[in-house]
Design a protein around this motif. Structure first.
Motif, PDB file in Angstrom:
ATOM      1  N   LYS A 135       0.737  -1.231  -0.019  1.00  0.00           N
ATOM      2  CA  LYS A 135       0.020   0.079   0.107  1.00  0.00           C
ATOM      3  C   LYS A 135       0.787   1.289  -0.317  1.00  0.00           C
ATOM      4  O   LYS A 135       0.223   2.596  -0.058  1.00  0.00           O
ATOM      5  CB  LYS A 135      -0.918  -0.088   1.349  1.00  0.00           C
ATOM      6  CG  LYS A 135      -1.980  -1.257   1.105  1.00  0.00           C
ATOM      7  CD  LYS A 135      -2.765  -1.283   2.330  1.00  0.00           C
ATOM      8  CE  LYS A 135      -3.994  -2.194   1.939  1.00  0.00           C
ATOM      9  NZ  LYS A 135      -5.006  -2.057   3.330  1.00  0.00           N
ATOM     10  N   SER A 159      -1.874  15.230  -9.561  1.00  0.00           N
ATOM     11  CA  SER A 159      -2.614  14.452  -8.401  1.00  0.00           C
ATOM     12  C   SER A 159      -1.257  13.621  -8.154  1.00  0.00           C
ATOM     13  O   SER A 159      -0.409  13.288  -8.784  1.00  0.00           O
ATOM     14  CB  SER A 159      -3.627  13.832  -8.566  1.00  0.00           C
ATOM     15  OG  SER A 159      -3.440  12.821  -9.633  1.00  0.00           O
ATOM     16  N   LEU A 160      -1.294  12.920  -6.746  1.00  0.00           N
ATOM     17  CA  LEU A 160      -0.085  12.454  -6.240  1.00  0.00           C
ATOM     18  C   LEU A 160      -0.182  10.545  -6.463  1.00  0.00           C
ATOM     19  O   LEU A 160      -1.181  10.112  -6.056  1.00  0.00           O
ATOM     20  CB  LEU A 160      -0.169  12.397  -4.622  1.00  0.00           C
ATOM     21  CG  LEU A 160       1.209  12.046  -3.853  1.00  0.00           C
ATOM     22  CD1 LEU A 160       2.355  13.352  -4.257  1.00  0.00           C
ATOM     23  CD2 LEU A 160       0.915  12.037  -2.450  1.00  0.00           C
ATOM     24  N   LYS A 165       3.644   7.501  -1.904  1.00  0.00           N
ATOM     25  CA  LYS A 165       2.959   7.610  -0.799  1.00  0.00           C
ATOM     26  C   LYS A 165       3.550   6.578   0.420  1.00  0.00           C
ATOM     27  O   LYS A 165       3.601   5.356   0.006  1.00  0.00           O
ATOM     28  CB  LYS A 165       1.473   7.329  -1.008  1.00  0.00           C
ATOM     29  CG  LYS A 165       0.874   8.238  -1.844  1.00  0.00           C
ATOM     30  CD  LYS A 165      -0.630   7.814  -1.932  1.00  0.00           C
ATOM     31  CE  LYS A 165      -1.609   8.728  -2.675  1.00  0.00           C
ATOM     32  NZ  LYS A 165      -2.739   8.201  -3.317  1.00  0.00           N
ATOM     33  N   LYS A 170       3.783  11.611   2.927  1.00  0.00           N
ATOM     34  CA  LYS A 170       3.298  11.490   1.635  1.00  0.00           C
ATOM     35  C   LYS A 170       3.824  12.625   0.769  1.00  0.00           C
ATOM     36  O   LYS A 170       4.328  13.768   1.542  1.00  0.00           O
ATOM     37  CB  LYS A 170       2.003  11.599   1.384  1.00  0.00           C
ATOM     38  CG  LYS A 170       1.134  10.274   2.292  1.00  0.00           C
ATOM     39  CD  LYS A 170      -0.080  10.201   1.741  1.00  0.00           C
ATOM     40  CE  LYS A 170      -0.774   9.129   2.380  1.00  0.00           C
ATOM     41  NZ  LYS A 170      -1.230   9.216   3.434  1.00  0.00           N
ATOM     42  N   GLY A 171       4.674  12.421  -0.163  1.00  0.00           N
ATOM     43  CA  GLY A 171       5.162  13.661  -1.069  1.00  0.00           C
ATOM     44  C   GLY A 171       4.072  14.766  -1.523  1.00  0.00           C
ATOM     45  O   GLY A 171       2.823  14.559  -0.960  1.00  0.00           O
ATOM     46  N   ILE A 172       4.608  15.741  -2.200  1.00  0.00           N
ATOM     47  CA  ILE A 172       3.706  16.880  -2.487  1.00  0.00           C
ATOM     48  C   ILE A 172       3.486  16.711  -4.095  1.00  0.00           C
ATOM     49  O   ILE A 172       4.401  16.585  -4.942  1.00  0.00           O
ATOM     50  CB  ILE A 172       4.161  18.166  -2.018  1.00  0.00           C
ATOM     51  CG1 ILE A 172       4.289  18.263  -0.791  1.00  0.00           C
ATOM     52  CG2 ILE A 172       3.261  19.328  -2.743  1.00  0.00           C
ATOM     53  CD1 ILE A 172       3.173  18.892   0.095  1.00  0.00           C
ATOM     54  N   ALA A 173       2.225  16.685  -4.581  1.00  0.00           N
ATOM     55  CA  ALA A 173       2.016  16.940  -6.023  1.00  0.00           C
ATOM     56  C   ALA A 173       1.726  18.384  -6.451  1.00  0.00           C
ATOM     57  O   ALA A 173       0.836  19.172  -5.772  1.00  0.00           O
ATOM     58  CB  ALA A 173       0.629  16.125  -6.487  1.00  0.00           C
TER      59      ALA A 173
ATOM     60  N   LYS B 328      -9.676  12.911  -9.011  1.00  0.00           N
ATOM     61  CA  LYS B 328      -8.979  13.481  -8.326  1.00  0.00           C
ATOM     62  C   LYS B 328      -9.080  13.241  -6.838  1.00  0.00           C
ATOM     63  O   LYS B 328      -7.889  12.836  -6.002  1.00  0.00           O
ATOM     64  CB  LYS B 328      -9.086  15.007  -8.178  1.00  0.00           C
ATOM     65  CG  LYS B 328      -8.771  15.550  -9.560  1.00  0.00           C
ATOM     66  CD  LYS B 328      -8.524  16.822  -9.827  1.00  0.00           C
ATOM     67  CE  LYS B 328      -8.405  17.594 -11.065  1.00  0.00           C
ATOM     68  NZ  LYS B 328      -6.867  18.042 -11.163  1.00  0.00           N
ATOM     69  N   ASN B 330      -9.460   9.825  -5.848  1.00  0.00           N
ATOM     70  CA  ASN B 330      -8.779   8.450  -6.056  1.00  0.00           C
ATOM     71  C   ASN B 330      -9.694   7.307  -5.917  1.00  0.00           C
ATOM     72  O   ASN B 330      -9.435   6.198  -5.393  1.00  0.00           O
ATOM     73  CB  ASN B 330      -7.811   8.531  -5.007  1.00  0.00           C
ATOM     74  CG  ASN B 330      -6.432   9.232  -5.493  1.00  0.00           C
ATOM     75  OD1 ASN B 330      -5.922   9.442  -6.728  1.00  0.00           O
ATOM     76  ND2 ASN B 330      -5.730   9.478  -4.510  1.00  0.00           N
ATOM     77  N   SER B 343      -7.139   1.128  -0.792  1.00  0.00           N
ATOM     78  CA  SER B 343      -6.237   1.256   0.503  1.00  0.00           C
ATOM     79  C   SER B 343      -7.095   1.684   1.726  1.00  0.00           C
ATOM     80  O   SER B 343      -7.049   1.144   2.528  1.00  0.00           O
ATOM     81  CB  SER B 343      -4.934   1.710   0.314  1.00  0.00           C
ATOM     82  OG  SER B 343      -4.389   1.088  -0.624  1.00  0.00           O
ATOM     83  N   ILE B 349      -5.800  10.316   2.036  1.00  0.00           N
ATOM     84  CA  ILE B 349      -5.287  11.687   2.171  1.00  0.00           C
ATOM     85  C   ILE B 349      -4.134  12.152   2.047  1.00  0.00           C
ATOM     86  O   ILE B 349      -3.053  11.368   2.515  1.00  0.00           O
ATOM     87  CB  ILE B 349      -5.617  12.066   3.937  1.00  0.00           C
ATOM     88  CG1 ILE B 349      -7.109  11.855   4.439  1.00  0.00           C
ATOM     89  CG2 ILE B 349      -5.282  13.664   4.367  1.00  0.00           C
ATOM     90  CD1 ILE B 349      -8.165  12.488   3.794  1.00  0.00           C
ATOM     91  N   ASP B 350      -4.003  12.965   1.047  1.00  0.00           N
ATOM     92  CA  ASP B 350      -2.448  13.672   0.713  1.00  0.00           C
ATOM     93  C   ASP B 350      -2.613  15.010   0.329  1.00  0.00           C
ATOM     94  O   ASP B 350      -3.888  15.730   0.756  1.00  0.00           O
ATOM     95  CB  ASP B 350      -1.674  12.817  -0.315  1.00  0.00           C
ATOM     96  CG  ASP B 350      -2.418  13.180  -1.686  1.00  0.00           C
ATOM     97  OD1 ASP B 350      -2.874  14.126  -2.014  1.00  0.00           O
ATOM     98  OD2 ASP B 350      -2.741  11.807  -2.124  1.00  0.00           O
ATOM     99  N   SER B 351      -1.679  15.752   0.185  1.00  0.00           N
ATOM    100  CA  SER B 351      -1.930  17.396   0.122  1.00  0.00           C
ATOM    101  C   SER B 351      -2.728  17.814  -1.011  1.00  0.00           C
ATOM    102  O   SER B 351      -3.737  18.538  -0.522  1.00  0.00           O
ATOM    103  CB  SER B 351      -0.332  18.112  -0.026  1.00  0.00           C
ATOM    104  OG  SER B 351      -0.003  17.421  -1.009  1.00  0.00           O
ATOM    105  N   SER B 352      -2.910  17.002  -2.211  1.00  0.00           N
ATOM    106  CA  SER B 352      -3.749  17.542  -3.008  1.00  0.00           C
ATOM    107  C   SER B 352      -5.185  16.820  -2.814  1.00  0.00           C
ATOM    108  O   SER B 352      -6.063  17.957  -2.811  1.00  0.00           O
ATOM    109  CB  SER B 352      -3.429  16.775  -4.383  1.00  0.00           C
ATOM    110  OG  SER B 352      -2.050  16.672  -4.437  1.00  0.00           O
TER     111      SER B 352
END
Lengths: 397, 462
Positions: A135, A159-160, A165, A170-173, B328, B330, B343, B349-352
């Motif tokens: 994951k 988008s990421l 991840k 998590k990285g930044i998109a 967007k 997901n 998952s 949850i991520d920044s975007s």
């Protein structure tokens, strides 16, 4: 220190929930301190690039028998050696190759190859085995075990992807640092961020949401302020891919503390009339890379940069009835950099007399060996911690 | 157990897509048992998704390359239409529990196919058994053309087995990864599934492709068929345990006492996998209504979108924009990332995605603008500038997303309950930053206040 106070302290240390003015003072380091930061740009040729028409075994009769209509002749390629040639659309890559700034690794893949775009992309992104569903992505796990801030890994897209991840990080998109910055500065959100208490940033999901919000807020500021330092005047191709590479170059030259970049270029799923479309895409790729390398060189950052290009799979060795190729397995990958230990063609080309049951090239080099080499030899971090297993390392850096 | 308003809202969020303001007040004072019974009653009828596939029913052999390509495009397009159609059903249905569990199984039996008919058929199988018997569900799913195609059982033949389905049926659908089976069990089970195939959208058994020799699976030996393997897997108590864990995680979302969990497993296994008994037990258990359970989960994109759309009766003039938003965030229905499903949880949850989630209510309810301002007077000149900028944003978002909520209906529903707005919209306890920001607001209209609340990180929790 328990985990909760650790998170709070490291949040403090990274300036996560503090005022922008505080961030500015803390995050800015002089440019000469930044140079020497090694970085990696990972590029995916999405859709499954046909490696056999990219690095062409032009001297091999089996190749021409397998591909009577779409095969490339000696006149269509740049000769790399007596056996292999580079697709004629890749003039800039040829220049790199001749200067010892490019390595070609043949037959890269994994056991029990999967031929679905989605699944095989997941496998490459997560660095999993074929039967294993992970994951987290390998760049995400690199962040987890080696980095403080999300912006240390940036995807130059909107988008990421899974590759970026990790579990905790998590990285930044981002494609447009200004737009990202402004979206986080909407005054309503700014008020929430300004009044958030560190005690909230605990381990429950609410804490996680706020932590992500604050990290985004501070990373957006960092990336925006920092990347203003350099805006290249160098001319890049006006393709979306060229723009992504220009954005990455701006970030590298501006001295962002980003170690990993990721972007992709799509359209390589050439089932029909392959030659025209693949050559066009390879030209876009090559021209973009050419501009990027020249820009980085001019700013003395090419020596710290490594560019890895992969595709989720190669294509069937034999052409299909529509002058195209179907999904295959093992493929070549490129490593480009100003500081390579082994340049040129690293290993023998594909053994076309020994294809698998599907008529695909058999893998010789596990793709995770390429990752392990970059993590250990180039970024000087513990590769096993990121990849969960021990893989043989190669010698290109 | 008599429930508070907050607990009732919690029940409707977890067992459905959020509470309806109109029947919430009738529910106060009722017991969990009564309300759960009512949820099951409302879900008795099975509303199947229906789609017209006549356009796809052409003889492919007579088509040119170009026509074939067009047909593929049309089929692909129809899968997206199916996604929107199901979202709409989740929004409009009274059978919320059935749709919710269908959604659970859509993730459990994650299949990704570009064939709309296969997708709709599988989805309706999930719907039919979502509150029924898990064994029946597993058997029917395993024989659905969508699954047969997706996990390559068509290619699974005597003397050249394909292990894909045999592996996943154990790893993902019944026992769980590394839970009491070996690589050899997979190999042997694959042999038993040989001959299971699909043609023209129907299951067919091809006896000539079936391996008739003896197999040994999980310690049992015999000339097993595919049906036998499914039954052997259902005999294993680990299957009940694995399913319970996933369903408890879906409905409760945090670790529960081992004794409670074990009682769920025993009950599920002893009832021969009756899903309605298990779900009823979970939804009436003490642990389900404990304060720690309320708002401990992060909404999936589907739960977020459907919850908002239901409450505000949003009319989407541009369905494509919804697919775009799902993408967007997901989660596009019928497009799980792989056979293991989404998952979920923090992986959403991520920044975007977080920034888009926080902006979502303003995008869908007010063309992208949160009308928040601190109390106090801005200089007039600045107000004019702000207005101008605001109009520009709204014009752009109206073109792009073009979503229209029904504010009249919402205002009517909230009539007399305006003071409870925050408690009604948000299940989580507000953070300090959220409280201060809401208190500072100079908004007066119900609409502006609602959008402010929905733009808080707390609205992501349920």
């Amino acid at each position: 220190m328990d985990r909760r106070s650790f998170i709070q302290k490291s949040a403090l240390a990274s300036g996560m929930f503090l005022l922008p003015s505080f961030l500015k003072g803390m995050e800015f380091i002089s440019l000469d301190k930044i140079s020497g930061f090694r970085n990696v740009i990972v590029i995916q040729l999405s859709g499954g690039n046909d490696g056999l028409n990219t690095i062409v075994p032009y001297g091999n009769d089996i190749y021409h028998n397998l591909r009577p209509q779409i095969g490339k002749s000696a006149a269509d390629i740049f000769k790399l050696n007596d056996e292999l040639g580079l697709n004629g659309s890749c003039r800039e890559l040829m220049d790199l190759y001749e200067r010892g700034e490019m390595t070609v690794i043949n037959n890269v893949g994994y056991p029990n190859p999967n031929r679905s775009h989605f699944r095989s992309t997941d496998i490459w992104h997560t660095a999993s085995a074929s039967e294993e569903y992970l994951k987290t992505g390998w760049i995400g796990r690199y962040l987890d075990s080696n980095c403080q801030n999300p912006y240390e890994a940036i995807q130059h897209e909107s988008s990421l992807s899974l590759i970026m991840k990790g579990i905790d990080k998590k990285g930044i998109a981002v494609t447009d640092p200004k737009q990202l910055f402004q979206s986080t500065r909407e005054k309503y959100f700014k008020s929430i961020v300004d009044h958030t208490q560190p005690s909230l940033l605990n381990e429950d999901n609410q804490g996680y949401l706020y932590k992500t919000m604050l990290e985004t807020y501070s990373s957006a500021e960092y990336i925006f302020e920092r990347s203003k330092i350099y805006d290249t005047k160098f001319s890049y191709p006006t393709t979306p891919f060229g723009k992504n590479l220009k954005g990455i170059a701006d970030m590298i030259v501006s001295g962002l503390k980003t170690r990993m970049f990721y972007t992709s270029i799509g359209g390589f799923d050439t089932h029909v009339n392959q030659v025209v479309s693949q050559d066009r895409l390879l030209k876009i790729y090559s021209e973009g890379i050419g501009a990027l390398v020249e820009d980085l060189k001019k700013n003395d950052r090419f020596k710290d940069t490594l560019i890895l290009t992969f595709s989720e799979f190669g294509r069937r060795a034999g052409e299909n009835a529509s002058k195209g190729t179907d999904h295959g397995s093992a493929n070549n990958v490129f490593v480009i950099g100003g500081n390579l230990k082994q340049a040129g063609v690293l290993n023998a080309g594909p053994d076309l007399s020994n294809l698998d049951n599907n008529g695909d090239i058999q893998f010789k080099v596990d793709f995770r060996s390429v990752y392990a080499t970059i993590l250990n030899n180039w970024l000087e971090v513990n590769d096993q911690q990121v990849l969960n297993h021990n893989f043989d390392r190669l010698g290109f850096v | 157990m008599k429930l508070t308003k907050r607990q009732i809202q919690h029940l409707y969020w977890r067992a459905g897509f959020g509470p309806d303001p109109c029947n919430l007040n009738n529910a106060v004072g009722k017991t969990a048992e009564d309300l759960v019974d009512h949820l099951f009653k409302s879900s008795e009828k099975v509303e199947y998704l229906k789609m017209d596939f006549s356009k796809l029913a052409v003889d492919r052999k007579s088509l040119s390359q170009k026509e074939k390509k067009e047909l593929r495009k049309l089929a692909n397009q129809m899968v997206y239409e199916l996604d929107v159609m199901w979202l709409e059903q989740m929004v409009k249905t009274k059978a919320v529990l059935r749709e919710k569990m269908t959604f659970f199984f859509h993730d459990h039996f994650a299949v990704r196919r570009k064939n709309p008919k296969e997708n709709v058929d599988l989805n309706n199988i999930l719907r039919k058994h979502a509150l029924g018997n898990f064994g029946d569900l597993l058997m029917e799913v395993s024989k659905s053309p969508a699954m047969i195609e997706f996990l390559n059982n068509k290619q699974n033949k005597k003397n050249s087995p394909n292990e894909n389905f045999a592996r996943e049926v154990m790893e993902l659908f019944t026992l769980g990864r590394d839970n009491g089976y070996t690589e050899n069990d997979i190999k042997e089970a694959a042999r038993a599934f040989t001959g299971w195939s699909a043609a023209k959208g129907e299951f067919i058994y091809r006896p000539r492709l079936h391996d008739n020799e003896s197999k040994t699976i999980l310690g049992k030996t015999g000339n097993f068929t595919g049906e036998d393997v499914i039954n052997i897997l259902l005999k294993e108590k680990q299957t009940a345990r694995y399913l319970c864990k996933k369903i408890v995680d879906f409905l409760i979302g945090r670790p529960i006492p081992a004794s409670t969990f074990d009682s769920f497993v025993d009950q599920f296994y002893d009832s021969n996998y009756d899903l309605s008994i298990l779900i009823k037990s979970i939804l009436t258990s003490d642990v389900f209504y404990q304060e720690e359970t309320i708002a401990c989960k992060i909404k999936s994109p589907t739960e977020l979108l459907v919850g908002m759309t239901r409450l505000f009766e949003i009319d989407y003039k541009e369905p494509k924009a919804i697919v775009q938003i799902q993408r967007k965030l997901n989660q596009v229905l019928f497009f799980p990332p792989n056979v293991a499903g989404w998952s979920g949880g923090r992986a959403w949850i991520d920044s975007s995605t977080l920034m888009l989630r926080l902006k979502l209510s303003s995008l869908l309810l007010n063309f992208g603008v949160i009308e928040w301002d601190e109390k106090g007077d801005d200089p007039e000149q600045m107000l004019i500038q702000i207005e101008k900028k605001r109009d520009k944003i709204q014009e752009k978002i109206e073109k792009k997303i073009n979503a229209h909520p029904n504010w009249k209906s919402f205002e009517k529903n909230m009539d007399g309950h305006e003071d409870d707005l925050s408690a009604f919209l948000i299940q989580a306890k507000l953070s300090e930053g959220a409280k201060v920001t809401i208190d500072k607001s100079d908004s007066v209209s119900l609409k502006d206040k609602a959008i402010e609340l929905l733009s808080l990180p707390e609205y992501q929790l349920f």
